[in-house]
Design a protein around this motif. Sequence first.
Motif, PDB file in Angstrom:
ATOM      1  N   SER A  42      50.645  77.739   3.070  1.00 37.24           N
ATOM      2  CA  SER A  42      51.385  77.860   4.317  1.00 37.24           C
ATOM      3  C   SER A  42      50.621  77.231   5.479  1.00 37.24           C
ATOM      4  O   SER A  42      51.189  76.469   6.276  1.00 37.24           O
ATOM      5  CB  SER A  42      51.649  79.339   4.618  1.00 37.24           C
ATOM      6  N   THR A  43      49.332  77.537   5.576  1.00 39.77           N
ATOM      7  CA  THR A  43      48.529  77.006   6.677  1.00 39.77           C
ATOM      8  C   THR A  43      48.372  75.504   6.568  1.00 39.77           C
ATOM      9  O   THR A  43      48.415  74.777   7.576  1.00 39.77           O
ATOM     10  CB  THR A  43      47.144  77.678   6.697  1.00 39.77           C
ATOM     11  N   LEU A  44      48.197  75.008   5.353  1.00 39.25           N
ATOM     12  CA  LEU A  44      48.084  73.571   5.154  1.00 39.25           C
ATOM     13  C   LEU A  44      49.382  72.876   5.562  1.00 39.25           C
ATOM     14  O   LEU A  44      49.356  71.785   6.142  1.00 39.25           O
ATOM     15  CB  LEU A  44      47.745  73.276   3.696  1.00 39.25           C
ATOM     16  N   GLY A  45      50.515  73.515   5.267  1.00 36.81           N
ATOM     17  CA  GLY A  45      51.793  72.964   5.717  1.00 36.81           C
ATOM     18  C   GLY A  45      51.829  72.830   7.226  1.00 36.81           C
ATOM     19  O   GLY A  45      52.253  71.786   7.763  1.00 36.81           O
ATOM     20  N   PHE A  46      51.351  73.842   7.935  1.00 35.17           N
ATOM     21  CA  PHE A  46      51.310  73.793   9.398  1.00 35.17           C
ATOM     22  C   PHE A  46      50.374  72.682   9.887  1.00 35.17           C
ATOM     23  O   PHE A  46      50.691  71.971  10.845  1.00 35.17           O
ATOM     24  CB  PHE A  46      50.850  75.138   9.952  1.00 35.17           C
ATOM     25  N   MET A  47      49.243  72.521   9.212  1.00 38.71           N
ATOM     26  CA  MET A  47      48.277  71.503   9.641  1.00 38.71           C
ATOM     27  C   MET A  47      48.846  70.093   9.451  1.00 38.71           C
ATOM     28  O   MET A  47      48.631  69.218  10.287  1.00 38.71           O
ATOM     29  CB  MET A  47      46.959  71.680   8.887  1.00 38.71           C
ATOM     30  N   TYR A  48      49.564  69.880   8.359  1.00 44.02           N
ATOM     31  CA  TYR A  48      50.214  68.582   8.169  1.00 44.02           C
ATOM     32  C   TYR A  48      51.346  68.390   9.178  1.00 44.02           C
ATOM     33  O   TYR A  48      51.595  67.274   9.639  1.00 44.02           O
ATOM     34  CB  TYR A  48      50.746  68.449   6.744  1.00 44.02           C
ATOM     35  N   ALA A  49      52.048  69.456   9.517  1.00 47.80           N
ATOM     36  CA  ALA A  49      53.154  69.357  10.475  1.00 47.80           C
ATOM     37  C   ALA A  49      52.652  69.017  11.876  1.00 47.80           C
ATOM     38  O   ALA A  49      53.311  68.298  12.629  1.00 47.80           O
ATOM     39  CB  ALA A  49      53.939  70.656  10.496  1.00 47.80           C
ATOM     40  N   SER A  50      51.470  69.542  12.219  1.00 47.24           N
ATOM     41  CA  SER A  50      50.935  69.365  13.572  1.00 47.24           C
ATOM     42  C   SER A  50      49.819  68.332  13.659  1.00 47.24           C
ATOM     43  O   SER A  50      49.348  68.024  14.759  1.00 47.24           O
ATOM     44  CB  SER A  50      50.413  70.704  14.100  1.00 47.24           C
ATOM     45  N   GLY A  51      49.381  67.804  12.508  1.00 48.88           N
ATOM     46  CA  GLY A  51      48.310  66.815  12.519  1.00 48.88           C
ATOM     47  C   GLY A  51      46.946  67.398  12.852  1.00 48.88           C
ATOM     48  O   GLY A  51      46.115  66.731  13.453  1.00 48.88           O
ATOM     49  N   GLN A  52      46.701  68.630  12.451  1.00 51.29           N
ATOM     50  CA  GLN A  52      45.407  69.272  12.697  1.00 51.29           C
ATOM     51  C   GLN A  52      44.473  69.025  11.517  1.00 51.29           C
ATOM     52  O   GLN A  52      44.705  69.548  10.418  1.00 51.29           O
ATOM     53  CB  GLN A  52      45.572  70.780  12.887  1.00 51.29           C
ATOM     54  N   GLY A  53      43.436  68.232  11.724  1.00 45.48           N
ATOM     55  CA  GLY A  53      42.444  67.994  10.677  1.00 45.48           C
ATOM     56  C   GLY A  53      42.895  67.013   9.616  1.00 45.48           C
ATOM     57  O   GLY A  53      42.105  66.607   8.759  1.00 45.48           O
TER      58      GLY A  53
END
Length: 336
Positions: free
Chosen positions: A193-204
Amino acid sequence: KKLASSEAAFTAALVSYRNRDYALTVRQLAPLAKKNYAPAQMQLAYMYEYGIGVPKNLTEANKLYKKLMIGYLAAAESGNVEARYRIGQLHYGGKGVPENIPEAMRWYLLAAEQGHLLSQYKLALLYDSGEKAPHDPAAAMHWYTKAAEQGHTSSQLFLAIKYYRGRDTVQDYASAAKWFLKAAESGNAYAQSTLGFMYASGQGVAENKQQALDWYRKGAEQGDKDSQYDLGMKLSKGDGVPANRTEAAQWFQKAAAQGQMAAQFELAQMYVKGQGVGRDQVLAYAWFNVAIMSGHYPATKPRDALAKTMTADAIAEAEAISAEWKYGQTLIRQEP
C-alpha cells in the motif's frame, strides 16, 4: 537413524497438536522428551506451562526448561548458533531461570554475530523499544539492517518506516522505497500500500501511475483496507487507469466494511449519485452516518443535506441500518 526417527515422531506429535488432539500429543511427546530430544521438551514444557492437554503444572514445565538449558549450554560451548539463541530465549522469558534481559541479550549478540536472523531481529526490537533494554537507535538500525539483508520481512518494513519518517535516522525516501519494495515483494500488504502511494506521488521513486495501481491492487487483494480505498479512488477517478466506478464501489465496500472511514464516505456519495451502485438514499444516509461514527465528521454536512430530500420513514430506516453496523460487515437493506 535415531535422529531421523525422533524427527518423524515429533512431526507426528505436531500433527496431533494442530488437530487439537492434545492428549495424544502429550503421549507422543513424553518418550521423546525423556530421550532429551529438545524440540519435544520445549513443546511439552509449553503445554505444561499453559495447561494444554495436561493439568497446568509450572513445576514440571520448569524441570523441562532446566533440562533444555543444560543441553543448550553444552551445545553453545561448541559454537552452536541455534543453541545460543535458545538460551537467550529462555533468559528472556524466564523459562526455568529467572528473567534476565541483559543475559538474554548477551546470548542474542553471540548468535547475531554468527548471522542468526532471529537473534538479530530480537536485538533490534529490544534496542528500538527501550522498554526492557537501554534505548539505542543506532544499534536498532544496525540489527534491523542485518536481519533485513537476510530477507526478514518485518525488519525490512521497520527500516522502511524509519527512513520514510526520518525516525532515528535521516529521512531518506529512496532508502524507504528500497526496503518497502523488498517487504512488498515478500507479500506485506502495508508495504504494498505504501509503495503504491510512493509511486503515485513520486516519493523516492519516479512517479509511475501504473506501478502505483499495481501495488495498490496487490495490497487490496490481500485485504489491506487502505489499499482497497486507494484502488477505489484510482478506479473512480480514472487516474492512471480507465475509470470503472462499478469496480471502485466494490473496493470501497470492502474497505468500508473494515472501518476505513474515507471509503465509507465515498461509498455514501456513490449511493447518492447512483455511480457504480444503484441510487439509494437510505444506504447513502446510512453510510454517511457510519463514516461520522468512524470519525469522518465532514460527512455530517452532506448527510444533513440529503436528509432534507428524504421522508421521515426513510431516515428512520437509515438510522436503524447504520446503528446495526459492525466491523467486518457491509450495510444491507432488508426486503419489505
